[in-house]
Structures are given as structure tokens and as C-alpha cells.
Design an enzyme around this catalytic site. Sequence first.
Site, PDB file in Angstrom:
ATOM      1  N   ARG A  57      54.066  37.994  34.352  1.00  0.00           N
ATOM      2  CA  ARG A  57      54.856  36.829  33.963  1.00  0.00           C
ATOM      3  C   ARG A  57      54.015  35.578  33.720  1.00  0.00           C
ATOM      4  O   ARG A  57      54.177  34.903  32.702  1.00  0.00           O
ATOM      5  CB  ARG A  57      55.911  36.486  35.040  1.00  0.00           C
ATOM      6  CG  ARG A  57      57.158  37.306  34.959  1.00  0.00           C
ATOM      7  CD  ARG A  57      57.670  37.591  36.341  1.00  0.00           C
ATOM      8  NE  ARG A  57      56.743  38.479  36.981  1.00  0.00           N
ATOM      9  CZ  ARG A  57      56.816  39.827  36.874  1.00  0.00           C
ATOM     10  NH1 ARG A  57      57.805  40.367  36.221  1.00  0.00           N
ATOM     11  NH2 ARG A  57      55.918  40.593  37.446  1.00  0.00           N
ATOM     12  N   THR A  58      53.140  35.252  34.654  1.00  0.00           N
ATOM     13  CA  THR A  58      52.410  33.989  34.526  1.00  0.00           C
ATOM     14  C   THR A  58      51.520  34.036  33.290  1.00  0.00           C
ATOM     15  O   THR A  58      51.536  33.119  32.456  1.00  0.00           O
ATOM     16  CB  THR A  58      51.579  33.727  35.802  1.00  0.00           C
ATOM     17  OG1 THR A  58      52.435  33.897  36.928  1.00  0.00           O
ATOM     18  CG2 THR A  58      51.000  32.339  35.810  1.00  0.00           C
ATOM     19  N   LYS A  86      28.331  40.760  36.180  1.00  0.00           N
ATOM     20  CA  LYS A  86      26.865  40.607  36.315  1.00  0.00           C
ATOM     21  C   LYS A  86      26.531  39.623  37.428  1.00  0.00           C
ATOM     22  O   LYS A  86      25.375  39.253  37.607  1.00  0.00           O
ATOM     23  CB  LYS A  86      26.277  40.092  34.999  1.00  0.00           C
ATOM     24  CG  LYS A  86      26.499  41.008  33.822  1.00  0.00           C
ATOM     25  CD  LYS A  86      25.933  40.348  32.562  1.00  0.00           C
ATOM     26  CE  LYS A  86      26.530  40.969  31.308  1.00  0.00           C
ATOM     27  NZ  LYS A  86      26.376  40.079  30.152  1.00  0.00           N
ATOM     28  N   ARG A 107      44.007  32.135  37.486  1.00  0.00           N
ATOM     29  CA  ARG A 107      44.549  32.844  38.655  1.00  0.00           C
ATOM     30  C   ARG A 107      43.374  33.497  39.363  1.00  0.00           C
ATOM     31  O   ARG A 107      42.543  34.160  38.717  1.00  0.00           O
ATOM     32  CB  ARG A 107      45.573  33.904  38.268  1.00  0.00           C
ATOM     33  CG  ARG A 107      45.949  34.735  39.501  1.00  0.00           C
ATOM     34  CD  ARG A 107      47.110  35.647  39.285  1.00  0.00           C
ATOM     35  NE  ARG A 107      48.368  34.908  39.222  1.00  0.00           N
ATOM     36  CZ  ARG A 107      49.550  35.497  39.291  1.00  0.00           C
ATOM     37  NH1 ARG A 107      49.634  36.799  39.422  1.00  0.00           N
ATOM     38  NH2 ARG A 107      50.647  34.783  39.213  1.00  0.00           N
ATOM     39  N   HIS A 135      51.043  28.206  44.148  1.00  0.00           N
ATOM     40  CA  HIS A 135      51.426  28.764  42.848  1.00  0.00           C
ATOM     41  C   HIS A 135      52.343  27.720  42.204  1.00  0.00           C
ATOM     42  O   HIS A 135      53.541  27.928  42.045  1.00  0.00           O
ATOM     43  CB  HIS A 135      52.158  30.095  43.052  1.00  0.00           C
ATOM     44  CG  HIS A 135      52.298  30.930  41.812  1.00  0.00           C
ATOM     45  ND1 HIS A 135      51.939  30.491  40.556  1.00  0.00           N
ATOM     46  CD2 HIS A 135      52.786  32.180  41.638  1.00  0.00           C
ATOM     47  CE1 HIS A 135      52.187  31.445  39.671  1.00  0.00           C
ATOM     48  NE2 HIS A 135      52.697  32.480  40.299  1.00  0.00           N
TER      49      HIS A 135
HETATM   50  N1   CP Z   1      55.845  35.548  39.582  1.00  0.00           N
HETATM   51  C1   CP Z   1      54.580  35.848  39.207  1.00  0.00           C
HETATM   52  O1   CP Z   1      53.620  35.108  39.480  1.00  0.00           O
HETATM   53  O2   CP Z   1      54.472  37.016  38.522  1.00  0.00           O
HETATM   54  P1   CP Z   1      53.120  37.639  37.965  1.00  0.00           P
HETATM   55  O3   CP Z   1      52.274  37.994  39.171  1.00  0.00           O
HETATM   56  O4   CP Z   1      53.544  38.832  37.164  1.00  0.00           O
HETATM   57  O5   CP Z   1      52.434  36.587  37.148  1.00  0.00           O
END
Ligand code: CP
Length: 308
Positions: A57-58, A86, A107, A135
Site C-alpha cells: 500500500r505505502t 556491497k 521505508r 508511520h
Molecule cells: N499499511 C501499510 O503500511 O501497508 P504496506 O506495508 O503494504 O505498505
Amino acid sequence: MLFKNRHVISMKDFSREEIDYVLDTAEKLEPVARGEEKSRLLDGKIVSLLFFEPSTRTRLSFEVATRRLGGQVLNLGAVEASSVMKGENLADTIRVISKYADLIVLRHPLDGSARMAAEFASVPIINGGDGSVHHPTQTFLDLYTIRRESHLEGLKIAMAGDLKYGRTVHSLCHALSLYGAEMTFVSPPELRMPQEIVRDLQKQKIRVKETDSLEEIIGDVEVLYMTRVQRERFPDPEEYEKVKNKLRVTGDLLKGADPGLKILHPLPRVNEISPDVDATSHARYFEQAFYGVPTRMALLALAMGVIE
Ligand code: CP
């Protein structure tokens, strides 16, 4: 309101007024997110997606948000195919990608990595989830969903599941405290909300209750925010096995719910919401995933200063 070149690292960096401003901007962009209107706000802009942990999703909603606004995406792709293999460190990766892109979405599995990346970046960093703490873009979209589907001020909300490792609930309860929410935390004892977060909320005079029973609270809340048990963050796999199926939302459980109850979930789900819930009017988690698009459009456009 000044957003240009601002990093998005933690909800604690945003006031209620600033959060409302992001949500108002997202609302204006929602027709573009739905493909009903066209926009060239990000024409000529490049957004880099650096994902060192899995995501559906993100990552994809940032990609859609960029494309719907006329921008382009520079994707690191699989970490195994990059120079991280590396031994390149995160600081150098960020310094280099800052030369290629106008904004970086990161991320990373380590707590604090987004804040650290911001120190080395010459473009805005948006934290797409770091470790088990922050998040923020998920929180912005959760707040947007709650505002669209229910109401924010004085909301009665239960957060349930893995409250120990779930970074989405950690960010969300701080943000909801700005709106005077009443919060109930539902989890097995092993997965309780970190007590420093509970104490912080209580200091702000937020009403907090803790329980291990969904049945006990289901008739008393307006929003139920379910989360999955985060297998990947358990040091001991046996501990995961013991708690993984302790809390589950089913059609039977919902017989005791208010008709207006909305169920949210950041997704992915595993077993914590049974499929028979999906067709009920309570289930709003797939719409919630869509709301990630207008919300992330707003954050991209504000951080790159193409909208004020
Ligand atoms: N909700 C969320 O962060 O989903 P993903 O891990 O799929 O990005």
C-alpha cells in the site's frame, strides 16, 4: 502555512492546525486521486521510493499519487539489486538519491532511520515507516478516513491487536490525542501498548482504558482500529504462535456493535478480521487504503511546495 521542503518523520512534529491543513488539502485532491479530474502539479518532479522493507500500500499509493499529479517515480526496486548489498550505508545512499530526485520516501526496518536520513538529505524525506515507532503517512490517511467516515473530535475509538510492535497505532494515538479522543486498547497482555505511551496520554488528560476482550468493548465504540500481530518483529517465533490468534473480529462479534461502527485496519490483515465482515457496512478498510492516495498527494505537493 509553511510546508515547503519540510520532512515528514513523526506525527509529533505536526500541530493539530497543520494536520487539519494536510487533511483539507487531501480533500481538495480527492477527485484527482479518483481519476475524475486531471492535475499537473508535479510536472517535472521526481519522487524516489526507497523501500528497505516489504510494502504494497505505502509504496504503490505513493507511486499512484505521484503519477496522478503528473510526476515521475524513481524506484530503488529490490534491495538485493542495489549497492546496499556491497555494503553502502544509508547516509551515502540518501546523499546520492538526493541528487537524482526532488523528494525521497523511505521505508526502513530500523527505529530512527528516517530522522537520520533527513540529516543527510538535501531534499524532503517522507517516512514511509521506520522500525516499530513511526508511520506518519499511515496516520494522516487514518485521520482522513476517520474524518470522512465518522468524526475526529471526541471520537470513541478502540485500537486492537499488536499494540506493542504496531507502529501505526503508536503514531495514531498521539495524533488522536490532539482531538480529545477516548481510547480503549485491546490486546493480549504480551502485546500491550507501551506504558510510556499510555502515561503520555494520561498526562494529556486523555481517557484510556485497557482490556484483552473485544466482546467487552464492541458496543461502546465508534471506530474499531484492528491491527495484525507483527510476526517479523518477534524475537522468539514461539511467542508469536502463542498470541497470533487471540483477537478476531467476526460477524458474530459485530451483532453486539453499534450500527454506525466503522472498522479500520492499516492492512495487510492475516486472521484478525474474518472475511464475512468484509461485506458489512462496518468494514471500511479497503476504502481506507484508497484514502492513502489523496493523503499522500497532499503530503507530496506540500513538501515540494507546488501547493500552499
Ligand atoms: N499499511 C501499510 O503500511 O501497508 P504496506 O506495508 O503494504 O505498505
